[in-house]
Design a protein around this motif. Sequence first.
Motif, PDB file in Angstrom:
ATOM      1  N   GLU A   1      54.663 -65.982  26.727  1.00  0.00           N
ATOM      2  CA  GLU A   1      55.711 -66.540  25.863  1.00  0.00           C
ATOM      3  C   GLU A   1      55.136 -67.440  24.764  1.00  0.00           C
ATOM      4  O   GLU A   1      55.785 -67.695  23.763  1.00  0.00           O
ATOM      5  CB  GLU A   1      56.747 -67.324  26.686  1.00  0.00           C
ATOM      6  CG  GLU A   1      57.451 -66.508  27.763  1.00  0.00           C
ATOM      7  CD  GLU A   1      58.004 -65.171  27.244  1.00  0.00           C
ATOM      8  OE1 GLU A   1      58.377 -65.112  26.056  1.00  0.00           O
ATOM      9  OE2 GLU A   1      58.030 -64.202  28.019  1.00  0.00           O
ATOM     10  N   ASP A   2      53.915 -67.925  24.989  1.00  0.00           N
ATOM     11  CA  ASP A   2      53.287 -68.786  23.971  1.00  0.00           C
ATOM     12  C   ASP A   2      52.603 -67.976  22.882  1.00  0.00           C
ATOM     13  O   ASP A   2      52.151 -68.524  21.881  1.00  0.00           O
ATOM     14  CB  ASP A   2      52.243 -69.697  24.624  1.00  0.00           C
ATOM     15  CG  ASP A   2      52.880 -70.578  25.678  1.00  0.00           C
ATOM     16  OD1 ASP A   2      53.882 -71.223  25.355  1.00  0.00           O
ATOM     17  OD2 ASP A   2      52.384 -70.575  26.814  1.00  0.00           O
ATOM     18  N   LEU A   3      52.485 -66.677  23.108  1.00  0.00           N
ATOM     19  CA  LEU A   3      51.825 -65.840  22.096  1.00  0.00           C
ATOM     20  C   LEU A   3      52.863 -65.393  21.073  1.00  0.00           C
ATOM     21  O   LEU A   3      53.330 -64.265  21.107  1.00  0.00           O
ATOM     22  CB  LEU A   3      51.165 -64.606  22.726  1.00  0.00           C
ATOM     23  CG  LEU A   3      50.074 -64.825  23.752  1.00  0.00           C
ATOM     24  CD1 LEU A   3      49.326 -63.537  24.036  1.00  0.00           C
ATOM     25  CD2 LEU A   3      49.092 -65.864  23.271  1.00  0.00           C
TER      26      LEU A   3
ATOM     27  N   ARG B   1      37.925 -67.532  27.410  1.00  0.00           N
ATOM     28  CA  ARG B   1      39.183 -67.023  26.820  1.00  0.00           C
ATOM     29  C   ARG B   1      38.918 -65.884  25.831  1.00  0.00           C
ATOM     30  O   ARG B   1      39.743 -65.570  24.993  1.00  0.00           O
ATOM     31  CB  ARG B   1      40.005 -68.131  26.160  1.00  0.00           C
ATOM     32  CG  ARG B   1      39.274 -69.218  25.424  1.00  0.00           C
ATOM     33  CD  ARG B   1      38.953 -69.010  24.011  1.00  0.00           C
ATOM     34  NE  ARG B   1      38.448 -70.229  23.401  1.00  0.00           N
ATOM     35  CZ  ARG B   1      39.164 -71.036  22.619  1.00  0.00           C
ATOM     36  NH1 ARG B   1      40.385 -70.768  22.340  1.00  0.00           N
ATOM     37  NH2 ARG B   1      38.621 -72.104  22.103  1.00  0.00           N
ATOM     38  N   PHE B   2      37.746 -65.285  25.948  1.00  0.00           N
ATOM     39  CA  PHE B   2      37.360 -64.217  25.023  1.00  0.00           C
ATOM     40  C   PHE B   2      37.357 -62.855  25.722  1.00  0.00           C
ATOM     41  O   PHE B   2      36.813 -62.713  26.808  1.00  0.00           O
ATOM     42  CB  PHE B   2      35.948 -64.513  24.498  1.00  0.00           C
ATOM     43  CG  PHE B   2      35.574 -63.678  23.310  1.00  0.00           C
ATOM     44  CD1 PHE B   2      35.904 -64.078  22.031  1.00  0.00           C
ATOM     45  CD2 PHE B   2      34.899 -62.487  23.467  1.00  0.00           C
ATOM     46  CE1 PHE B   2      35.570 -63.304  20.930  1.00  0.00           C
ATOM     47  CE2 PHE B   2      34.553 -61.702  22.377  1.00  0.00           C
ATOM     48  CZ  PHE B   2      34.893 -62.119  21.099  1.00  0.00           C
TER      49      PHE B   2
ATOM     50  N   ILE C   1      40.852 -52.917  27.460  1.00  0.00           N
ATOM     51  CA  ILE C   1      40.594 -54.357  27.576  1.00  0.00           C
ATOM     52  C   ILE C   1      39.184 -54.492  28.132  1.00  0.00           C
ATOM     53  O   ILE C   1      38.882 -53.979  29.214  1.00  0.00           O
ATOM     54  CB  ILE C   1      41.611 -55.029  28.520  1.00  0.00           C
ATOM     55  CG1 ILE C   1      43.029 -54.849  27.963  1.00  0.00           C
ATOM     56  CG2 ILE C   1      41.270 -56.508  28.705  1.00  0.00           C
ATOM     57  CD1 ILE C   1      44.125 -55.409  28.855  1.00  0.00           C
ATOM     58  N   VAL C   2      38.327 -55.128  27.347  1.00  0.00           N
ATOM     59  CA  VAL C   2      36.929 -55.212  27.754  1.00  0.00           C
ATOM     60  C   VAL C   2      36.628 -56.597  28.312  1.00  0.00           C
ATOM     61  O   VAL C   2      36.852 -57.611  27.634  1.00  0.00           O
ATOM     62  CB  VAL C   2      35.993 -54.892  26.570  1.00  0.00           C
ATOM     63  CG1 VAL C   2      34.544 -54.886  27.042  1.00  0.00           C
ATOM     64  CG2 VAL C   2      36.360 -53.550  25.944  1.00  0.00           C
TER      65      VAL C   2
ATOM     66  N   LEU D   1      42.318 -62.181  31.380  1.00  0.00           N
ATOM     67  CA  LEU D   1      42.446 -60.718  31.515  1.00  0.00           C
ATOM     68  C   LEU D   1      43.888 -60.348  31.872  1.00  0.00           C
ATOM     69  O   LEU D   1      44.430 -59.363  31.366  1.00  0.00           O
ATOM     70  CB  LEU D   1      41.469 -60.195  32.575  1.00  0.00           C
ATOM     71  CG  LEU D   1      39.999 -60.325  32.156  1.00  0.00           C
ATOM     72  CD1 LEU D   1      39.072 -60.075  33.328  1.00  0.00           C
ATOM     73  CD2 LEU D   1      39.671 -59.355  31.012  1.00  0.00           C
ATOM     74  N   ASP D   2      44.509 -61.174  32.727  1.00  0.00           N
ATOM     75  CA  ASP D   2      45.930 -60.938  33.055  1.00  0.00           C
ATOM     76  C   ASP D   2      46.786 -61.082  31.803  1.00  0.00           C
ATOM     77  O   ASP D   2      47.685 -60.281  31.554  1.00  0.00           O
ATOM     78  CB  ASP D   2      46.420 -61.966  34.088  1.00  0.00           C
ATOM     79  CG  ASP D   2      45.875 -61.646  35.471  1.00  0.00           C
ATOM     80  OD1 ASP D   2      45.353 -60.525  35.650  1.00  0.00           O
ATOM     81  OD2 ASP D   2      45.957 -62.529  36.349  1.00  0.00           O
ATOM     82  N   LEU D   3      46.483 -62.125  31.028  1.00  0.00           N
ATOM     83  CA  LEU D   3      47.255 -62.369  29.803  1.00  0.00           C
ATOM     84  C   LEU D   3      47.060 -61.216  28.813  1.00  0.00           C
ATOM     85  O   LEU D   3      48.022 -60.745  28.198  1.00  0.00           O
ATOM     86  CB  LEU D   3      46.825 -63.700  29.174  1.00  0.00           C
ATOM     87  CG  LEU D   3      47.562 -64.125  27.910  1.00  0.00           C
ATOM     88  CD1 LEU D   3      49.054 -64.286  28.162  1.00  0.00           C
ATOM     89  CD2 LEU D   3      46.985 -65.446  27.363  1.00  0.00           C
ATOM     90  N   ALA D   4      45.826 -60.753  28.698  1.00  0.00           N
ATOM     91  CA  ALA D   4      45.532 -59.649  27.774  1.00  0.00           C
ATOM     92  C   ALA D   4      46.307 -58.394  28.199  1.00  0.00           C
ATOM     93  O   ALA D   4      46.826 -57.650  27.364  1.00  0.00           O
ATOM     94  CB  ALA D   4      44.031 -59.368  27.755  1.00  0.00           C
ATOM     95  N   ARG D   5      46.396 -58.190  29.508  1.00  0.00           N
ATOM     96  CA  ARG D   5      47.109 -57.011  30.016  1.00  0.00           C
ATOM     97  C   ARG D   5      48.603 -57.103  29.665  1.00  0.00           C
ATOM     98  O   ARG D   5      49.207 -56.156  29.191  1.00  0.00           O
ATOM     99  CB  ARG D   5      46.896 -56.926  31.527  1.00  0.00           C
ATOM    100  CG  ARG D   5      47.408 -55.650  32.105  1.00  0.00           C
ATOM    101  CD  ARG D   5      46.971 -55.425  33.535  1.00  0.00           C
ATOM    102  NE  ARG D   5      47.566 -54.179  33.967  1.00  0.00           N
ATOM    103  CZ  ARG D   5      48.823 -54.067  34.334  1.00  0.00           C
ATOM    104  NH1 ARG D   5      49.604 -55.130  34.368  1.00  0.00           N
ATOM    105  NH2 ARG D   5      49.310 -52.891  34.675  1.00  0.00           N
TER     106      ARG D   5
END
Length: 300
Positions: free
Chosen positions: A5-7, A140-141, A158-159, A169-173
Motif C-alpha cells: 500500500e506504500d508503493l 532492499r535491492f 524476480i531476481v 522478495l515478498d514485496l516484489a512478488r
Amino acid sequence: MKGIEDLRKIAVLGAGTMGHGIAQVLVQAGFEVVLYDLEERLCEEGKRRIEVMLEKGKTLGKVSEEDMRSALSRISTTASLDEACLGAGAVIEAAPERMEIKKEIFGRVEELVDRDCLLATNTSSLSVSEIAKDLVAPERFVGLHYFNPPPLMKLLEIVRGERSSPRILDLAREFALRQGKEPILVRDSPGFASSRLGLALGLEAVRMVEEGVASPSDIDKAMKLGYRHPMGPLELTDLVGLDVRLSIARYLSAELDEARFAPPRLLEDLVAKGRLGRKVGRGFYEWKDGRPVEGSGGLP
Ligand SMILES: NC(=O)c1ccc[n+]([C@@H]2O[C@H](COP(=O)([O-])OP(=O)(O)OC[C@H]3O[C@@H](n4cnc5c(N)ncnc54)[C@H](O)[C@@H]3O)[C@@H](O)[C@H]2O)c1
C-alpha cells in the motif's frame, strides 16, 4: 519496511524501450509514475510512446477512453533525479546495460530515497548482487526483469541478489501481481532462467543449420508444430537480434560454461555480414512489415 500500500509513487529511470513500457504497465495498474531520463526530450519521447500505445489499445477496443485518460493522468516526467526519487516507494532502473552506469545510478538514488524504498534493476544479464554491492542497504535491492514489450508480456523474473531480504522478495512478488504479471523467483545467476534456457535452444538451432540438419524454417516448424512453441528458435533469434544473442552467448560462455554457450561460427558470420535479423530486414529470414517473408528461411 514498506508494504504494497506504500508503493504509490514509482520512479522509472530510463525512458527508452523498456522504461516507457514499464511505466505504461505501472500507470495502467493504478500506480503514480515519474519517468526520468537524462534529458526532458527523452522523457517526453517515452511519454509520447505510451500515448501512442494506449491510443492503439483504444482503437482495438482493449482500453477505454476513460482508462486511457486516467492512466495518462498518473504519469509525469522529469530530467531531475532528485525530483524523480522524492517520496518514491520504489525505483525501477531501465538504463543502458552497463555495470558502471547502473552502479552510479543506484549510488545516487540511495542518497535521495527513504531507507525502506524498494530498489530494482531491469537488467537482462548483469549480476544483481554486483550492482547492489556498494549500497548501504543492499537488502532492499532486487532484479525485476520485464520482457519486451512490457505491456504485453506476462512474465516478470524476480531476481534474488545475494543480500536481497525475504521481505523485499515478498514485496516484489506482490508488486508484480498488482501489475498483472506472473512472477517467477530466480537466484542471481548468469542469464537468470529465461535468457539461459532461451539461448541454449537458440544456439543449438543455429548449430543445426550450420550442420545442414534442416533449414531454419523447418527447424522452427518442428518446434512450433511438434512442441507448440508460439515461435521457432531461429525466428525468435531474428526478432531479438543476432548481435544481441551473440553478445549474450559470449557472456554466458565466459560466466557459466565455455563449451555449452560458445557462439556458433554461423552466428558470428551472419553478424559480421550485418544480417542482424528483423531490425535490418534480414537474418535467418527476410523480413517485411515486421514479419518473415513467406518462403524465406532457407539454408543460408
Ligand atoms: N530491450 C529489451 O528487449 C530488454 C528486455 C529486458 C531487459 N532489458 C534491459 O533493460 C535496460 C534498458 O534497456 P532498453 O532496451 O530499454 O535500452 P534503451 O537504450 O532503449 O533505453 C535506455 C534509456 O536509458 C537512458 N539513460 C542513459 N543513461 C542513463 C542514466 N544514467 N540514468 C537514467 N537513464 C539513462 C537513455 O537515455 C535511454 O533513454 C537494460 O538493462 C536492458 O538490458 C532490455
